[in-house]
Scaffold this active site. Structure first.
Site, PDB file in Angstrom:
ATOM      1  N   THR A 198     -38.764 -49.001  43.241  1.00  0.00           N
ATOM      2  CA  THR A 198     -38.965 -48.334  41.960  1.00  0.00           C
ATOM      3  C   THR A 198     -37.764 -48.674  41.082  1.00  0.00           C
ATOM      4  OG1 THR A 198     -39.301 -46.188  40.871  1.00  0.00           O
ATOM      5  CG2 THR A 198     -37.930 -46.175  42.832  1.00  0.00           C
ATOM      6  N   THR A 199     -37.749 -48.184  39.827  1.00  0.00           N
ATOM      7  CA  THR A 199     -36.645 -48.529  38.929  1.00  0.00           C
ATOM      8  C   THR A 199     -35.358 -47.876  39.455  1.00  0.00           C
ATOM      9  OG1 THR A 199     -38.333 -48.306  37.231  1.00  0.00           O
ATOM     10  CG2 THR A 199     -36.084 -48.709  36.482  1.00  0.00           C
ATOM     11  N   ASN A 210     -46.310 -39.654  34.441  1.00  0.00           N
ATOM     12  CA  ASN A 210     -46.362 -41.085  34.754  1.00  0.00           C
ATOM     13  C   ASN A 210     -47.507 -41.325  35.753  1.00  0.00           C
ATOM     14  OD1 ASN A 210     -45.915 -43.515  36.159  1.00  0.00           O
ATOM     15  ND2 ASN A 210     -43.828 -43.583  35.373  1.00  0.00           N
ATOM     16  N   ARG A 257     -45.627 -53.453  34.865  1.00  0.00           N
ATOM     17  CA  ARG A 257     -44.588 -54.320  35.419  1.00  0.00           C
ATOM     18  C   ARG A 257     -45.027 -55.778  35.316  1.00  0.00           C
ATOM     19  NH1 ARG A 257     -40.799 -51.336  39.122  1.00  0.00           N
ATOM     20  NH2 ARG A 257     -40.031 -53.418  39.549  1.00  0.00           N
ATOM     21  N   ARG A 272     -55.836 -50.463  48.175  1.00  0.00           N
ATOM     22  CA  ARG A 272     -57.173 -50.806  48.656  1.00  0.00           C
ATOM     23  C   ARG A 272     -57.860 -51.852  47.794  1.00  0.00           C
ATOM     24  NH1 ARG A 272     -60.847 -47.716  51.993  1.00  0.00           N
ATOM     25  NH2 ARG A 272     -59.592 -47.327  53.825  1.00  0.00           N
ATOM     26  N   HIS A 285     -36.906 -39.586  36.392  1.00  0.00           N
ATOM     27  CA  HIS A 285     -36.768 -40.246  37.685  1.00  0.00           C
ATOM     28  C   HIS A 285     -36.406 -39.260  38.799  1.00  0.00           C
ATOM     29  CE1 HIS A 285     -36.533 -43.351  40.642  1.00  0.00           C
ATOM     30  NE2 HIS A 285     -37.046 -44.167  39.755  1.00  0.00           N
ATOM     31  N   GLY A 286     -37.309 -39.194  39.768  1.00  0.00           N
ATOM     32  CA  GLY A 286     -37.073 -38.392  40.971  1.00  0.00           C
ATOM     33  C   GLY A 286     -37.156 -36.892  40.735  1.00  0.00           C
ATOM     34  N   HIS A 289     -48.435 -44.027  39.717  1.00  0.00           N
ATOM     35  CA  HIS A 289     -48.578 -43.729  41.146  1.00  0.00           C
ATOM     36  C   HIS A 289     -50.040 -43.600  41.554  1.00  0.00           C
ATOM     37  CE1 HIS A 289     -44.289 -43.260  40.954  1.00  0.00           C
ATOM     38  NE2 HIS A 289     -44.519 -42.669  39.802  1.00  0.00           N
ATOM     39  N   ARG A 332     -47.745 -54.693  39.951  1.00  0.00           N
ATOM     40  CA  ARG A 332     -47.963 -54.128  41.290  1.00  0.00           C
ATOM     41  C   ARG A 332     -48.783 -52.837  41.261  1.00  0.00           C
ATOM     42  NH1 ARG A 332     -41.925 -52.210  42.931  1.00  0.00           N
ATOM     43  NH2 ARG A 332     -41.540 -54.415  42.587  1.00  0.00           N
ATOM     44  N   HIS A 333     -48.804 -52.140  40.145  1.00  0.00           N
ATOM     45  CA  HIS A 333     -49.665 -50.940  40.091  1.00  0.00           C
ATOM     46  C   HIS A 333     -50.552 -50.958  38.845  1.00  0.00           C
ATOM     47  CE1 HIS A 333     -46.061 -49.674  37.994  1.00  0.00           C
ATOM     48  NE2 HIS A 333     -45.382 -49.350  39.084  1.00  0.00           N
ATOM     49  N   HIS A 375     -46.019 -47.853  33.302  1.00  0.00           N
ATOM     50  CA  HIS A 375     -45.065 -48.962  33.359  1.00  0.00           C
ATOM     51  C   HIS A 375     -45.867 -50.205  33.734  1.00  0.00           C
ATOM     52  CE1 HIS A 375     -41.089 -50.651  35.290  1.00  0.00           C
ATOM     53  NE2 HIS A 375     -41.644 -51.482  34.427  1.00  0.00           N
ATOM     54  N   GLU A 388     -43.588 -47.945  29.384  1.00  0.00           N
ATOM     55  CA  GLU A 388     -42.341 -48.447  29.983  1.00  0.00           C
ATOM     56  C   GLU A 388     -42.467 -49.941  30.215  1.00  0.00           C
ATOM     57  OE1 GLU A 388     -41.482 -46.504  33.637  1.00  0.00           O
ATOM     58  OE2 GLU A 388     -41.352 -44.550  32.706  1.00  0.00           O
ATOM     59  N   GLU A 394     -33.418 -42.332  27.638  1.00  0.00           N
ATOM     60  CA  GLU A 394     -33.916 -41.528  28.757  1.00  0.00           C
ATOM     61  C   GLU A 394     -32.841 -41.619  29.823  1.00  0.00           C
ATOM     62  OE1 GLU A 394     -37.942 -42.220  30.166  1.00  0.00           O
ATOM     63  OE2 GLU A 394     -37.396 -41.486  32.164  1.00  0.00           O
TER      64      GLU A 394
END
Ligand code: PXP
Length: 260
Positions: free
Chosen positions: A103-104, A7, A45, A18, A208-209, A10, A49-50, A43, A73, A154
């Site tokens: 996060t989700t 993923n 969104r 920045r 996740h995680g 990140h 945001r990313h 993902h 996603e 998932e």
């Protein structure tokens, strides 16, 4: 063989801090193509945001001409679905999305919106894109995913990852043992969920995680198609790259210094 999907959201998170051009997730995708990983996950969104729309365009075009798979996603949003349908994604993973979350945080509540979800995924499936629902390890949510005609689930491993984190930092022996038992229960729960999903004809991914530390205990859970991993993998990439890049800077600012 189980596959690893990376993923790259990140990477975009760091760039967006920045609002510059680096690090560019697309450049990371090019490096990932040289590894044994099977695919890329993003993902897009609703709040952007990313990952941005142009990331999706670049990544989709690139992976469309490579051996890499592409998992997209998304929330069940018509705007995002229209973008998905223009990509080379081979899987759409439906996730819940809340603006205030970092996060989700939990799995999709398929039961409460099964009719809507079943309708929502029809054009996606008609386009030849496989559909996965991101769900907690809860049997009736998995059954509802199957009833909506999802191809995959998932299983959300966030609760397991949080327990592992707490277990790791327990110094008290009794507390550590108590956490270890909780962890074993959570692994059993995930295992039962996977066995159930496979039994009703769904393919199963985990995500996740997940980290290099907590993945070991999950290896007793069999028949997983894909692991979708982001935050820790990208964080670890900093550690594995920092020495090399410092050498490059030092060589520029101090070219005369003797090499070690
Ligand atoms: N799978 C899904 C559906 C996710 O939403 C996320 C988080 O973006 C991941 C996997 C990856 O989780 P992490 O970044 O914690 O590895």
């Amino acid at each position: 063989m189980p596959e690893l999907y990376v993923n790259v959201d990140h990477v975009a998170t760091l760039r967006e801090a920045r609002k510059t051009n680096e690090p560019n997730p697309f450049e990371i995708v090019k490096l990932l193509e040289r590894t044994q990983v099977s695919g890329i996950t993003t993902h897009l969104r609703e709040d952007r945001r990313h990952i941005q729309d142009y990331d999706i365009k670049d990544i989709s075009y690139y992976v469309g001409n490579s051996h890499l798979g592409f998992t997209f996603e998304m929330a069940a949003s018509e705007e995002i679905r229209a973008i998905l349908l223009k990509t080379h994604a081979n899987m759409a993973t439906l996730v819940p999305e809340k603006r205030e979350e970092v996060t989700t945080e939990g799995g999709l509540d398929v039961i409460s919106q099964s009719e809507k979800l079943a309708e929502f995924i029809k054009p996606i499936k008609n386009d030849g894109i496989q559909v996965s629902f991101f769900v907690d390890p809860v049997l009736n949510q998995i059954e509802a995913a199957k009833n909506c005609s999802a191809d995959f689930v998932e299983i959300h491993t966030g609760a397991y990852a949080n327990l592992f984190e707490a277990y790791q930092y327990q110094s008290d022996k009794n507390q550590r043992e108590a956490y270890f038992n909780l962890l074993k229960n959570e692994v059993d729960k995930i295992n039962q969920a996977v066995i159930y999903a496979r039994g009703i004809g769904l393919k199963v991914n985990l995500g996740h995680g997940l980290t290099t530390k907590n993945l070991h205990m999950l290896m007793k859970v069999r028949d997983i198609k894909q692991y979708h991993i982001g935050h820790s993998l990208i964080s670890n990439a900093l550690f594995y790259g920092i020495e090399k890049i410092c050498e490059q800077y030092l060589e520029i600012i101090n070219p005369e210094s003797p090499k070690l």
